[in-house]
Scaffold this motif. Structure first.
Motif, PDB file in Angstrom:
ATOM      1  N   ALA A  16     -45.552  52.280 -21.897  1.00 49.03           N
ATOM      2  CA  ALA A  16     -44.383  51.301 -22.218  1.00 49.03           C
ATOM      3  C   ALA A  16     -44.745  49.938 -21.862  1.00 49.03           C
ATOM      4  N   VAL A  17     -44.228  49.183 -22.688  1.00 45.72           N
ATOM      5  CA  VAL A  17     -44.653  47.636 -22.116  1.00 45.72           C
ATOM      6  C   VAL A  17     -42.924  46.900 -22.786  1.00 45.72           C
ATOM      7  N   ILE A  18     -42.587  46.010 -21.594  1.00 46.14           N
ATOM      8  CA  ILE A  18     -41.561  44.953 -22.074  1.00 46.14           C
ATOM      9  C   ILE A  18     -42.143  44.029 -21.915  1.00 46.14           C
ATOM     10  N   MET A  19     -41.656  43.212 -23.047  1.00 46.37           N
ATOM     11  CA  MET A  19     -42.114  41.769 -23.329  1.00 46.37           C
ATOM     12  C   MET A  19     -40.782  40.792 -22.805  1.00 46.37           C
ATOM     13  N   THR A  20     -40.723  39.960 -22.034  1.00 42.07           N
ATOM     14  CA  THR A  20     -39.741  38.825 -21.997  1.00 42.07           C
ATOM     15  C   THR A  20     -40.181  37.386 -21.961  1.00 42.07           C
ATOM     16  N   ASN A  21     -39.387  36.601 -22.391  1.00 42.17           N
ATOM     17  CA  ASN A  21     -39.808  34.998 -22.479  1.00 42.17           C
ATOM     18  C   ASN A  21     -39.196  34.588 -21.015  1.00 42.17           C
ATOM     19  N   ILE A  22     -40.192  34.295 -20.323  1.00 42.52           N
ATOM     20  CA  ILE A  22     -39.872  33.919 -18.780  1.00 42.52           C
ATOM     21  C   ILE A  22     -39.132  32.449 -18.819  1.00 42.52           C
ATOM     22  N   SER A  23     -39.699  31.693 -19.964  1.00 43.09           N
ATOM     23  CA  SER A  23     -39.052  30.423 -19.786  1.00 43.09           C
ATOM     24  C   SER A  23     -38.005  30.256 -20.501  1.00 43.09           C
ATOM     25  N   THR A  24     -37.472  31.161 -21.450  1.00 44.18           N
ATOM     26  CA  THR A  24     -36.218  31.180 -22.150  1.00 44.18           C
ATOM     27  C   THR A  24     -35.526  32.462 -21.875  1.00 44.18           C
ATOM     28  N   VAL A  25     -34.946  32.592 -20.831  1.00 45.43           N
ATOM     29  CA  VAL A  25     -34.099  33.888 -20.507  1.00 45.43           C
ATOM     30  C   VAL A  25     -33.324  34.410 -21.618  1.00 45.43           C
ATOM     31  N   GLY A  26     -32.985  35.477 -21.670  1.00 43.87           N
ATOM     32  CA  GLY A  26     -32.241  35.849 -22.769  1.00 43.87           C
ATOM     33  C   GLY A  26     -32.796  35.958 -24.286  1.00 43.87           C
ATOM     34  N   MET A  27     -34.182  35.331 -24.514  1.00 45.49           N
ATOM     35  CA  MET A  27     -34.544  35.114 -25.901  1.00 45.49           C
ATOM     36  C   MET A  27     -34.900  36.555 -26.441  1.00 45.49           C
ATOM     37  N   PRO A  28     -34.580  36.944 -27.715  1.00 46.18           N
ATOM     38  CA  PRO A  28     -34.861  38.294 -28.276  1.00 46.18           C
ATOM     39  C   PRO A  28     -36.463  38.437 -28.127  1.00 46.18           C
ATOM     40  N   SER A  29     -37.012  39.648 -27.778  1.00 42.42           N
ATOM     41  CA  SER A  29     -38.108  40.017 -27.824  1.00 42.42           C
ATOM     42  C   SER A  29     -38.418  41.136 -28.777  1.00 42.42           C
TER      43      SER A  29
ATOM     44  N   LEU B 220     -38.808  41.584 -32.085  1.00 51.20           N
ATOM     45  CA  LEU B 220     -39.909  41.281 -32.975  1.00 51.20           C
ATOM     46  C   LEU B 220     -41.458  41.348 -32.281  1.00 51.20           C
ATOM     47  N   ILE B 221     -41.676  40.662 -31.298  1.00 50.41           N
ATOM     48  CA  ILE B 221     -43.196  40.749 -30.440  1.00 50.41           C
ATOM     49  C   ILE B 221     -43.254  41.895 -30.039  1.00 50.41           C
ATOM     50  N   GLU B 222     -42.414  42.980 -29.524  1.00 50.44           N
ATOM     51  CA  GLU B 222     -42.653  44.230 -29.091  1.00 50.44           C
ATOM     52  C   GLU B 222     -42.796  45.213 -30.137  1.00 50.44           C
ATOM     53  N   LYS B 223     -42.201  44.959 -31.598  1.00 43.54           N
ATOM     54  CA  LYS B 223     -42.433  45.770 -32.410  1.00 43.54           C
ATOM     55  C   LYS B 223     -43.698  45.680 -33.054  1.00 43.54           C
ATOM     56  N   ASP B 224     -44.371  44.319 -33.163  1.00 39.24           N
ATOM     57  CA  ASP B 224     -45.510  43.860 -33.449  1.00 39.24           C
ATOM     58  C   ASP B 224     -46.701  44.355 -32.727  1.00 39.24           C
ATOM     59  N   PHE B 225     -46.405  44.328 -31.457  1.00 38.46           N
ATOM     60  CA  PHE B 225     -47.472  44.705 -30.421  1.00 38.46           C
ATOM     61  C   PHE B 225     -47.640  46.202 -30.397  1.00 38.46           C
TER      62      PHE B 225
END
Length: 170
Positions: A1-14, A16-21
């Motif tokens: 399992a991989v969880i991707m988050t944007n550390i510079s913009t907290v709360g930004m939806p991820s 789409l990138i998780e689905k692409d990955f």
């Protein structure tokens, strides 16, 4: 399992990138190296996995498990990153190994590969023909940069492919 988050913009939806990955890293048979890795962990206490370039896969990468006896490192190491040299044995058929001498693929040295594929293993004399040939991918640091080279330390006098800085796809 991989969880991707944007550390510079907290709360930004991820999502789409998780689905692409996920789409790029789940291909037919993607789970088998993971199963073998888990088996290695249970049997040996650790397992080695390598991400390799594979243009036939959706994300152009594949995961490979490394057999217990095919990974070389200093046995007294406490951290893999502190090792001066690590290696991985690859087992190729004669046809596969000769194909790697093509300049459009790995450009292995033809003379050194010839030493590997023409070697007669006396212990296997009862076999009509040897089916697999071993070469090693060797990784080491030089001036702080990881270099990759290919060799057969028992049969060759020189590198099968000379050291070069590591890039994705090596």
């Amino acid at each position: 399992a991989v969880i991707m988050t944007n550390i510079s913009t907290v709360g930004m939806p991820s999502d789409l990138i998780e689905k692409d990955f996920t789409t790029r890293t789940r291909y037919e048979g993607w789970q088998f190296p993971w199963f073998r890795g888990v088996d290695g962990m249970q049997q040996n206490g650790y397992a080695i996995m390598e991400i390799v370039a594979d243009q036939t896969k959706p994300g152009h990468v594949a995961l490979q498990e490394v057999a217990f006896g095919d990974f070389g490192y200093s046995l007294d190491s406490k951290q893999l990153q502190s090792c001066e040299v690590v290696s991985r044995k690859y087992h190729y058929t004669k046809t596969q190994l000769l194909a790697l001498t093509n300049p459009d693929t790995f450009a292995f040295d033809k003379a050194e590969v010839a030493k590997v594929v023409t070697y007669k293993n006396e212990e296997a004399a009862s076999y009509k023909e040897q089916s697999l040939f071993c070469v090693e991918k060797v990784m080491f640091r030089k001036a702080g940069i990881v270099h990759v080279a290919w060799a057969n330390s028992q049969l060759c006098d020189n590198w099968i492919r000379k050291p070069r800085p590591l890039t994705l796809g090596e």
